[in-house]
Design a protein around this motif. Sequence first.
Motif, short mmCIF file in Angstrom:
data_model
loop_
_atom_site.label_atom_id
_atom_site.label_comp_id
_atom_site.label_asym_id
_atom_site.label_seq_id
_atom_site.Cartn_x
_atom_site.Cartn_y
_atom_site.Cartn_z
N ASN A 1 0.26 5.00 -62.58
CA ASN A 1 0.91 6.30 -62.42
C ASN A 1 2.39 6.23 -62.80
N THR A 2 3.00 7.40 -62.84
CA THR A 2 4.39 7.49 -63.29
C THR A 2 5.36 6.85 -62.29
N GLN A 3 5.04 6.87 -61.01
CA GLN A 3 5.93 6.25 -60.02
C GLN A 3 6.04 4.74 -60.27
N GLN A 4 4.91 4.10 -60.55
CA GLN A 4 4.91 2.67 -60.84
C GLN A 4 5.68 2.39 -62.13
N ALA A 5 5.49 3.24 -63.12
CA ALA A 5 6.19 3.07 -64.40
C ALA A 5 7.69 3.24 -64.22
N ILE A 6 8.11 4.24 -63.46
CA ILE A 6 9.55 4.46 -63.20
C ILE A 6 10.15 3.26 -62.49
N GLU A 7 9.44 2.72 -61.53
CA GLU A 7 9.94 1.55 -60.79
C GLU A 7 10.17 0.39 -61.74
N LEU A 8 9.22 0.14 -62.63
CA LEU A 8 9.38 -0.96 -63.58
C LEU A 8 10.50 -0.67 -64.58
N LEU A 9 10.56 0.55 -65.07
CA LEU A 9 11.59 0.93 -66.05
C LEU A 9 13.00 0.83 -65.48
N THR A 10 13.15 1.05 -64.19
CA THR A 10 14.49 1.07 -63.59
C THR A 10 14.91 -0.26 -62.97
N THR A 11 13.96 -1.16 -62.72
CA THR A 11 14.34 -2.40 -62.03
C THR A 11 14.06 -3.69 -62.78
N HIS A 12 13.06 -3.72 -63.63
CA HIS A 12 12.66 -4.99 -64.25
C HIS A 12 12.41 -4.85 -65.75
N TRP A 13 13.27 -4.17 -66.45
CA TRP A 13 13.01 -3.90 -67.87
C TRP A 13 13.87 -4.78 -68.76
N ARG A 14 13.26 -5.43 -69.75
CA ARG A 14 13.97 -6.34 -70.65
C ARG A 14 14.95 -5.61 -71.58
N ASP A 15 14.51 -4.50 -72.15
CA ASP A 15 15.32 -3.77 -73.14
C ASP A 15 15.85 -2.47 -72.56
N ALA A 16 16.35 -2.52 -71.35
CA ALA A 16 16.85 -1.30 -70.72
C ALA A 16 17.95 -0.69 -71.59
N GLY A 17 17.86 0.61 -71.77
CA GLY A 17 18.87 1.30 -72.55
C GLY A 17 18.46 1.61 -73.98
N SER A 18 17.36 1.03 -74.45
CA SER A 18 16.90 1.35 -75.81
C SER A 18 16.41 2.80 -75.84
N LEU A 19 16.28 3.35 -77.02
CA LEU A 19 15.83 4.74 -77.14
C LEU A 19 14.43 4.93 -76.57
N LYS A 20 13.53 3.98 -76.83
CA LYS A 20 12.17 4.11 -76.31
C LYS A 20 12.15 3.95 -74.79
N HIS A 21 12.98 3.08 -74.26
CA HIS A 21 13.09 2.94 -72.81
C HIS A 21 13.57 4.24 -72.19
N GLN A 22 14.62 4.81 -72.73
CA GLN A 22 15.17 6.06 -72.21
C GLN A 22 14.15 7.19 -72.32
N SER A 23 13.44 7.25 -73.44
CA SER A 23 12.43 8.28 -73.64
C SER A 23 11.30 8.14 -72.63
N ALA A 24 10.86 6.92 -72.38
CA ALA A 24 9.78 6.69 -71.41
C ALA A 24 10.22 7.06 -70.00
N LEU A 25 11.42 6.69 -69.64
CA LEU A 25 11.93 7.01 -68.31
C LEU A 25 12.02 8.52 -68.13
N ARG A 26 12.55 9.20 -69.13
CA ARG A 26 12.67 10.66 -69.08
C ARG A 26 11.27 11.30 -68.99
N ALA A 27 10.33 10.82 -69.80
CA ALA A 27 8.97 11.37 -69.81
C ALA A 27 8.28 11.17 -68.46
N CYS A 28 8.42 9.98 -67.89
CA CYS A 28 7.78 9.72 -66.60
C CYS A 28 8.38 10.59 -65.50
#
Length: 81
Positions: free
Chosen positions: A25-52
């Motif tokens: 689900n999106t909650q799990q994805a948001i948690e991973l995107l905000t706490t344990h992401w290798r390429d945080a800040g990339s365009l795809k990362h930002q897009s995924a976070l916004r979409a979730c």
Amino acid sequence: MQTAWFSKPVVVSVGVTGATRNLSNTQQAIELLTTHWRDAGSLKHQSALRACRRATSGDMSPDTAREAFVEAAREAHILVE
């Protein structure tokens, strides 16, 4: 905010040991995107976070957010295909 469930889990490899996680689900994805992401800040990362976040608030379908998350995970080389 609501939990928006994916139609199919996304499997990712995380941490130093490469343990796999099944994100359903999106909650799990948001948690991973905000706490344990290798390429945080990339365009795809930002897009995924916004979409979730949009899917969590009901402004986007969960599976559209899932696709954005899959693309970000692929870019970060953590997607298990």
